[in-house]
Design a protein around this motif. Structure first.
Motif, PDB file in Angstrom:
ATOM      1  N   TYR A   1       0.847  -1.191   0.000  1.00  0.00           N
ATOM      2  CA  TYR A   1       0.000   0.000   0.000  1.00  0.00           C
ATOM      3  C   TYR A   1       0.879   1.235   0.000  1.00  0.00           C
ATOM      4  O   TYR A   1       2.055   1.176   0.401  1.00  0.00           O
ATOM      5  CB  TYR A   1      -0.927  -0.017   1.216  1.00  0.00           C
ATOM      6  CG  TYR A   1      -1.747  -1.279   1.279  1.00  0.00           C
ATOM      7  CD1 TYR A   1      -2.950  -1.375   0.586  1.00  0.00           C
ATOM      8  CD2 TYR A   1      -1.304  -2.392   1.994  1.00  0.00           C
ATOM      9  CE1 TYR A   1      -3.689  -2.541   0.615  1.00  0.00           C
ATOM     10  CE2 TYR A   1      -2.046  -3.558   2.026  1.00  0.00           C
ATOM     11  CZ  TYR A   1      -3.237  -3.628   1.335  1.00  0.00           C
ATOM     12  OH  TYR A   1      -3.966  -4.788   1.361  1.00  0.00           O
ATOM     13  N   ASP A   2       0.316   2.356  -0.442  1.00  0.00           N
ATOM     14  CA  ASP A   2       1.127   3.571  -0.525  1.00  0.00           C
ATOM     15  C   ASP A   2       0.391   4.780   0.047  1.00  0.00           C
ATOM     16  O   ASP A   2      -0.678   4.640   0.637  1.00  0.00           O
ATOM     17  CB  ASP A   2       1.535   3.819  -1.979  1.00  0.00           C
ATOM     18  CG  ASP A   2       0.315   3.941  -2.876  1.00  0.00           C
ATOM     19  OD1 ASP A   2      -0.784   4.219  -2.336  1.00  0.00           O
ATOM     20  OD2 ASP A   2       0.431   3.744  -4.102  1.00  0.00           O
ATOM     21  N   GLU A   3       0.964   5.940  -0.159  1.00  0.00           N
ATOM     22  CA  GLU A   3       0.373   7.173   0.359  1.00  0.00           C
ATOM     23  C   GLU A   3      -1.069   7.354  -0.126  1.00  0.00           C
ATOM     24  O   GLU A   3      -1.912   7.886   0.589  1.00  0.00           O
ATOM     25  CB  GLU A   3       1.213   8.383  -0.073  1.00  0.00           C
ATOM     26  CG  GLU A   3       2.219   8.848   0.959  1.00  0.00           C
ATOM     27  CD  GLU A   3       1.621   8.928   2.346  1.00  0.00           C
ATOM     28  OE1 GLU A   3       0.628   9.662   2.533  1.00  0.00           O
ATOM     29  OE2 GLU A   3       2.131   8.261   3.265  1.00  0.00           O
ATOM     30  N   GLY A   4      -1.299   6.921  -1.361  1.00  0.00           N
ATOM     31  CA  GLY A   4      -2.650   7.035  -1.902  1.00  0.00           C
ATOM     32  C   GLY A   4      -3.654   6.305  -1.041  1.00  0.00           C
ATOM     33  O   GLY A   4      -4.784   6.773  -0.828  1.00  0.00           O
ATOM     34  N   HIS A   5      -3.229   5.156  -0.491  1.00  0.00           N
ATOM     35  CA  HIS A   5      -4.149   4.406   0.364  1.00  0.00           C
ATOM     36  C   HIS A   5      -4.372   5.128   1.680  1.00  0.00           C
ATOM     37  O   HIS A   5      -5.485   5.157   2.195  1.00  0.00           O
ATOM     38  CB  HIS A   5      -3.605   2.998   0.593  1.00  0.00           C
ATOM     39  CG  HIS A   5      -3.639   2.140  -0.626  1.00  0.00           C
ATOM     40  ND1 HIS A   5      -2.613   2.113  -1.548  1.00  0.00           N
ATOM     41  CD2 HIS A   5      -4.592   1.309  -1.118  1.00  0.00           C
ATOM     42  CE1 HIS A   5      -2.929   1.287  -2.523  1.00  0.00           C
ATOM     43  NE2 HIS A   5      -4.121   0.783  -2.303  1.00  0.00           N
TER      44      HIS A   5
ATOM     45  N   ASP B   1     -13.298   7.720  -8.388  1.00  0.00           N
ATOM     46  CA  ASP B   1     -12.339   6.864  -9.080  1.00  0.00           C
ATOM     47  C   ASP B   1     -12.579   6.826 -10.581  1.00  0.00           C
ATOM     48  O   ASP B   1     -11.644   6.909 -11.366  1.00  0.00           O
ATOM     49  CB  ASP B   1     -12.389   5.450  -8.493  1.00  0.00           C
ATOM     50  CG  ASP B   1     -11.622   5.369  -7.189  1.00  0.00           C
ATOM     51  OD1 ASP B   1     -10.846   6.299  -6.906  1.00  0.00           O
ATOM     52  OD2 ASP B   1     -11.800   4.393  -6.445  1.00  0.00           O
TER      53      ASP B   1
ATOM     54  N   GLU C   1      -4.266   8.306   2.174  1.00  0.00           N
ATOM     55  CA  GLU C   1      -5.143   9.429   1.893  1.00  0.00           C
ATOM     56  C   GLU C   1      -6.584   8.962   1.726  1.00  0.00           C
ATOM     57  O   GLU C   1      -7.523   9.593   2.219  1.00  0.00           O
ATOM     58  CB  GLU C   1      -4.662  10.091   0.594  1.00  0.00           C
ATOM     59  CG  GLU C   1      -4.898  11.569   0.515  1.00  0.00           C
ATOM     60  CD  GLU C   1      -4.139  12.156  -0.671  1.00  0.00           C
ATOM     61  OE1 GLU C   1      -4.753  12.228  -1.742  1.00  0.00           O
ATOM     62  OE2 GLU C   1      -2.955  12.529  -0.520  1.00  0.00           O
ATOM     63  N   ARG C   2      -6.728   7.859   1.029  1.00  0.00           N
ATOM     64  CA  ARG C   2      -8.060   7.324   0.790  1.00  0.00           C
ATOM     65  C   ARG C   2      -8.751   6.957   2.098  1.00  0.00           C
ATOM     66  O   ARG C   2      -9.918   7.274   2.336  1.00  0.00           O
ATOM     67  CB  ARG C   2      -7.971   6.097  -0.124  1.00  0.00           C
ATOM     68  CG  ARG C   2      -9.258   5.288  -0.233  1.00  0.00           C
ATOM     69  CD  ARG C   2     -10.423   6.075  -0.774  1.00  0.00           C
ATOM     70  NE  ARG C   2     -10.166   6.654  -2.069  1.00  0.00           N
ATOM     71  CZ  ARG C   2     -10.390   6.035  -3.219  1.00  0.00           C
ATOM     72  NH1 ARG C   2     -10.875   4.827  -3.223  1.00  0.00           N
ATOM     73  NH2 ARG C   2     -10.142   6.639  -4.359  1.00  0.00           N
TER      74      ARG C   2
ATOM     75  N   ARG D   1     -12.157  15.922  -5.631  1.00  0.00           N
ATOM     76  CA  ARG D   1     -12.195  15.737  -4.176  1.00  0.00           C
ATOM     77  C   ARG D   1     -12.854  16.935  -3.506  1.00  0.00           C
ATOM     78  O   ARG D   1     -13.607  16.793  -2.542  1.00  0.00           O
ATOM     79  CB  ARG D   1     -10.782  15.543  -3.630  1.00  0.00           C
ATOM     80  CG  ARG D   1     -10.173  14.191  -4.054  1.00  0.00           C
ATOM     81  CD  ARG D   1      -9.153  13.715  -3.048  1.00  0.00           C
ATOM     82  NE  ARG D   1      -8.167  14.746  -2.774  1.00  0.00           N
ATOM     83  CZ  ARG D   1      -7.547  14.871  -1.612  1.00  0.00           C
ATOM     84  NH1 ARG D   1      -7.815  14.037  -0.631  1.00  0.00           N
ATOM     85  NH2 ARG D   1      -6.669  15.825  -1.438  1.00  0.00           N
TER      86      ARG D   1
ATOM     87  N   GLU E   1      -7.757  16.766  -7.490  1.00  0.00           N
ATOM     88  CA  GLU E   1      -8.130  17.575  -6.329  1.00  0.00           C
ATOM     89  C   GLU E   1      -9.500  18.201  -6.542  1.00  0.00           C
ATOM     90  O   GLU E   1     -10.288  18.329  -5.611  1.00  0.00           O
ATOM     91  CB  GLU E   1      -7.088  18.673  -6.094  1.00  0.00           C
ATOM     92  CG  GLU E   1      -7.335  19.430  -4.782  1.00  0.00           C
ATOM     93  CD  GLU E   1      -6.441  20.655  -4.657  1.00  0.00           C
ATOM     94  OE1 GLU E   1      -5.430  20.722  -5.364  1.00  0.00           O
ATOM     95  OE2 GLU E   1      -6.790  21.531  -3.848  1.00  0.00           O
TER      96      GLU E   1
END
Lengths: 238, 238
Positions: free
Chosen positions: A39-43, A72, A45-46, A184, A181
């Motif tokens: 997993y990464d930063e995107g996760h 998405d 944030e999500r 979002r 963004e």
DNA sequence: CATGAGTGGATACTAGCACTATCGATAGTT
DNA sequence: AACTATCGATAGTGCTAGTATCCACTCATG
């Protein structure tokens, strides 16, 4: 980043993350082997976004899933707006009260709202969820014999709504254009905006009430407000 | 009036009425014998109020019970306001995110709200639930890196809130003074007002969006709005 | 006055929601 | 090799808002 790290860095329990994966609130990590994923930063944030929608926006998991899906997919902005709006709407389904007059008149509230839009030149699709929401509230006022509220509140409410809507759109415009963004901002702004507005309304109500009905001079005025005092409230339930 | 009649004239099932009696949402009927009671118009009205709070205001049973209790006790108006406000507030309890900086700064949102009140001369008690509600939303915007929303929305939102609050108070003033109606206006107006405002906001958002981004001229404009079209929406779920 | 539907009260059950726990088969780590 | 962590699946938990069932009673009708 492994799942446990995702868990600690978001404060959400591992089984809950699995649950979010199942429910489509969180996209799967990148597979490194049949039963291992990164997993990464995107996760991160999500997950934060999801928690915000659930806790602060008080959406249900199913509603949040719809909003997430809209984010998405590369939807046009306007559609994201619509999905976000719809997500916050209430289940509806007031039982058609059996005793009430069944003449085909389409409910007081619906009429009032249609007239309001006409008067203000508000062009909207008839499936805008706000229409039914507002109409139902007005119907309820009427059913309770409190149409005095309607007359006092509808026009100023519409003015206020127009004001906020302008700001909402400005917020979208102020986001970096073309980026994720922007979507979002639409989703979060739409969902959380209701809460913000509700909060500001409560504050303004009390302030206005003090203005109109000043305290007898012997009563102590409320202590000046400090950020710390507000923060203290944040830590406790009601 | 017996219970079954109360049931048919409100559209609420008998077991549900019993449930409301247990939970204190509905006051007991007048006893005619150890296991027999009479209900009257007041009970019908009360049930309608309860359904309005639950369905349209989407309060929980427990929250509604508090509001009802405030109505029944001869509370000063200002207290009813407070109770109604508090009833709508959200359970709160955002887990104190573990990773975030723990320096004693009392949260961005709290500071912004305190400054807002200062700027506008809004005098409120620090336990006003709106303070924490609004502050939390602002904190969430910040946590999601969307403070662009905050800057675009906070001031117009406050203007709007002031506008609505003025109307709210006017609604109270317009009710027959000194009667129970006044407290009902406060309770119902406070609880359902949020929904009304949310609905109007959705309508205004779409209208404003049409205004700013007119459709390409080949796309058909939305059909003119009729009350019937709105009423149709009222009959279905989302 | 018997009978059956309706009543108040208590207790138990249900559905839906948002998790939470456990399990078995792997995978990475030491 | 030992041990922890992971994935995925299935099952269980606690809470909320009712429903359902049972009981002893009562009232309206025949």
């Amino acid at each position: 980043m492994r799942m446990s790290e995702l868990s600690t860095s978001t404060g959400v329990a591992v089984p809950t993350l699995k649950f979010y994966l199942r429910e489509g609130l969180l996209h799967a990590g990148e597979r490194t082997s049949p039963n291992q994923a990164q997993y990464d930063e995107g996760h991160v944030e999500r997950v934060r976004l999801v928690r915000a929608l659930l806790e602060v926006g008080s959406l249900s998991v199913a509603q949040a899933a719809k909003v997430i899906a809209a984010l998405d997919s590369q939807m046009p902005l306007s559609s994201v707006f619509g999905v976000a709006q719809r997500a916050v709407s209430i289940p509806a389904s007031i039982a058609t009260s059996d005793d009430v007059d069944a003449d085909a008149a389409p409910s007081v509230g619906a009429t009032l709202i249609a007239e309001l839009c006409e008067r203000r030149g508000w062009r909207v699709h008839s499936n805008n969820p706000g229409l039914a929401l507002a109409a139902r509230v007005l119907d309820t006022y009427a059913a309770l014999g409190l149409e005095t509220i309607t007359t006092a509140v509808l026009e100023p409410g519409a003015d206020a709504a127009q004001l906020v809507a302008g700001a909402d759109l400005a917020a979208v415009a102020s986001a970096a254009p073309d980026t994720a963004e922007m979507t979002r901002v639409v989703a979060v702004g739409t969902v959380l905006g209701d809460s913000l507005l509700a909060g500001l309304r409560r504050i303004a109500q009390e302030a206005e009430s003090f203005r109109r009905f000043p305290l007898p001079e012997d009563t102590p005025a409320p202590a000046p407000l400090t950020a710390a005092a507000i923060a203290a409230q944040l830590d406790e339930d009601c």
